[in-house]
Design a protein around this motif. Structure first.
Motif, PDB file in Angstrom:
ATOM      1  N   ASP A   2       6.753  10.169   0.385  1.00 42.73           N
ATOM      2  CA  ASP A   2       5.896   9.024   0.099  1.00 42.73           C
ATOM      3  C   ASP A   2       5.980   8.042   1.254  1.00 42.73           C
ATOM      4  O   ASP A   2       7.059   7.783   1.789  1.00 42.73           O
ATOM      5  CB  ASP A   2       6.334   8.334  -1.183  1.00 42.73           C
ATOM      6  N   SER A   4       4.085   4.202   2.724  1.00 46.06           N
ATOM      7  CA  SER A   4       3.168   3.073   2.566  1.00 46.06           C
ATOM      8  C   SER A   4       3.181   2.236   3.829  1.00 46.06           C
ATOM      9  O   SER A   4       4.231   2.058   4.453  1.00 46.06           O
ATOM     10  CB  SER A   4       3.585   2.203   1.383  1.00 46.06           C
ATOM     11  N   ALA A   6       1.421  -1.435   5.660  1.00 45.16           N
ATOM     12  CA  ALA A   6       0.597  -2.646   5.619  1.00 45.16           C
ATOM     13  C   ALA A   6       0.682  -3.301   6.985  1.00 45.16           C
ATOM     14  O   ALA A   6       1.781  -3.435   7.539  1.00 45.16           O
ATOM     15  CB  ALA A   6       1.071  -3.600   4.530  1.00 45.16           C
ATOM     16  N   ALA A  16      -4.938  -4.444   6.988  1.00 51.30           N
ATOM     17  CA  ALA A  16      -5.233  -3.112   6.476  1.00 51.30           C
ATOM     18  C   ALA A  16      -3.980  -2.575   5.811  1.00 51.30           C
ATOM     19  O   ALA A  16      -2.859  -2.954   6.174  1.00 51.30           O
ATOM     20  CB  ALA A  16      -5.679  -2.181   7.603  1.00 51.30           C
ATOM     21  N   ALA A  17      -4.156  -1.701   4.818  1.00 52.39           N
ATOM     22  CA  ALA A  17      -2.991  -1.201   4.103  1.00 52.39           C
ATOM     23  C   ALA A  17      -3.291   0.147   3.465  1.00 52.39           C
ATOM     24  O   ALA A  17      -4.445   0.488   3.187  1.00 52.39           O
ATOM     25  CB  ALA A  17      -2.548  -2.199   3.029  1.00 52.39           C
ATOM     26  N   TYR A  18      -2.217   0.883   3.249  1.00 55.05           N
ATOM     27  CA  TYR A  18      -2.282   2.152   2.523  1.00 55.05           C
ATOM     28  C   TYR A  18      -1.058   2.220   1.615  1.00 55.05           C
ATOM     29  O   TYR A  18       0.075   2.093   2.077  1.00 55.05           O
ATOM     30  CB  TYR A  18      -2.262   3.333   3.502  1.00 55.05           C
ATOM     31  N   GLY A  19      -1.285   2.372   0.321  1.00 50.14           N
ATOM     32  CA  GLY A  19      -0.187   2.461  -0.629  1.00 50.14           C
ATOM     33  C   GLY A  19       0.681   1.221  -0.672  1.00 50.14           C
ATOM     34  O   GLY A  19       1.878   1.296  -0.964  1.00 50.14           O
ATOM     35  N   GLU A  20       0.069   0.060  -0.429  1.00 49.80           N
ATOM     36  CA  GLU A  20       0.846  -1.164  -0.266  1.00 49.80           C
ATOM     37  C   GLU A  20       1.509  -1.655  -1.553  1.00 49.80           C
ATOM     38  O   GLU A  20       2.399  -2.506  -1.504  1.00 49.80           O
ATOM     39  CB  GLU A  20      -0.021  -2.282   0.308  1.00 49.80           C
ATOM     40  N   SER A 212       9.025   4.194   3.313  1.00 50.52           N
ATOM     41  CA  SER A 212       8.880   5.622   3.040  1.00 50.52           C
ATOM     42  C   SER A 212      10.138   6.181   2.397  1.00 50.52           C
ATOM     43  O   SER A 212      11.227   5.630   2.537  1.00 50.52           O
ATOM     44  CB  SER A 212       8.595   6.379   4.341  1.00 50.52           C
ATOM     45  N   ALA A 232      -1.089   2.922  12.903  1.00 45.32           N
ATOM     46  CA  ALA A 232      -1.634   1.734  12.242  1.00 45.32           C
ATOM     47  C   ALA A 232      -2.026   0.665  13.252  1.00 45.32           C
ATOM     48  O   ALA A 232      -3.098   0.052  13.146  1.00 45.32           O
ATOM     49  CB  ALA A 232      -0.612   1.178  11.258  1.00 45.32           C
ATOM     50  N   ARG A 235      -5.179   1.797  15.229  1.00 46.16           N
ATOM     51  CA  ARG A 235      -6.391   1.680  14.427  1.00 46.16           C
ATOM     52  C   ARG A 235      -6.809   0.227  14.279  1.00 46.16           C
ATOM     53  O   ARG A 235      -8.007  -0.087  14.300  1.00 46.16           O
ATOM     54  CB  ARG A 235      -6.170   2.309  13.053  1.00 46.16           C
TER      55      ARG A 235
END
Length: 240
Positions: A2, A4, A6, A16-20, A212, A232, A235
């Motif tokens: 897993d 995440s 941010a 921007a975030a993923y799984g925050e 993670s 990140a 991007r």
């Protein structure tokens, strides 16, 4: 595994975030909120940290000294103080645990904490403690009451320690640039034998939190966290 992420651009406020919102045990990343709690407690009392508190804070952040963290959490007010600090700074999904390394947090909340330290407009009201020496408690300026956030001196102190993390612990978000300040966390999980690996901080004008768990080894976790941090930040820069 897993993971995440941010990220926040200090220049223009893009985020921007993923799984925050996924929660993780903090491991040594909890040492940032421990120091924030200590700094806020001192500020509310109208003083600066003592020389001994400064020494322990440096050991806790620069060398990730666990004994220093235990002492300073007690000095800050224990579990309740960490929960109160999280609430005060807007870390709405962070919950302290009796074992400080098991405090639960999210990438989003870690980004909120980083903003409280590194964003130029962080904090409210004037600095509550002045002077440049250690142990110089001078009370509040003009009789003002302490605001909810970290004052400028506290932010400089915390950021400065994060910029002096010792070699060997300076991995993680630092892979995304040369100008960095960070705190990492790592912890083998007894039940699974897998590793939890985190890195949070500032790098080349971005704030970034990578949390993670589920890695087969510390080394593979570091590699994955660094890849995520580099991606990140790239991007974010490409989206301008």
């Amino acid at each position: 595994m897993d993971l995440s992420v941010a990220v926040y651009d200090l220049a223009d406020g893009r985020e921007a975030a993923y799984g925050e919102d996924r929660t993780y045990a903090c491991a040594s990343v909890a040492k940032l909120v421990i120091l924030a709690a200590l700094l806020l407690r001192a500020r509310d009392a109208g003083r600066w940290l003592s020389a001994d508190e400064e020494r322990l804070a440096a050991a806790m952040i620069e060398r990730s000294d666990n004994d220093a963290a235990t002492v300073l959490r007690a000095a800050a007010g224990g579990v309740a103080a960490l929960d109160a600090t999280a609430a005060r700074l807007g870390m709405v999904r962070t919950s302290a645990a009796p074992a400080w390394g098991l405090t639960r947090t999210t990438a989003g909340d870690q980004l909120t904490l980083l903003k409280a330290v590194f964003r130029p407009d962080a904090g409210t009201g004037p600095d509550q403690v002045t002077g440049t020496g250690t142990g110089t408690g001078t009370g509040t300026e003009n009789g003002s009451r302490p605001g909810p956030g970290l004052d400028a001196r506290s932010r400089r102190f915390l950021a400065g320690l994060m910029g002096r993390v010792v070699p060997g612990q300076d991995w993680g978000v630092s892979a995304a640039g040369d100008d960095w300040a960070l705190k990492n966390g790592w912890l083998p999980r007894t039940a699974s034998g897998r590793w939890l690996v985190h890195s949070v901080g500032r790098v080349d004008g971005c704030l970034i939190a990578v949390l993670s768990e589920g890695h087969a080894s510390l080394e593979s976790g570091i590699a994955r966290v660094e890849t995520a941090a580099v991606s990140a930040v790239r991007r974010m820069r490409r989206s301008v």
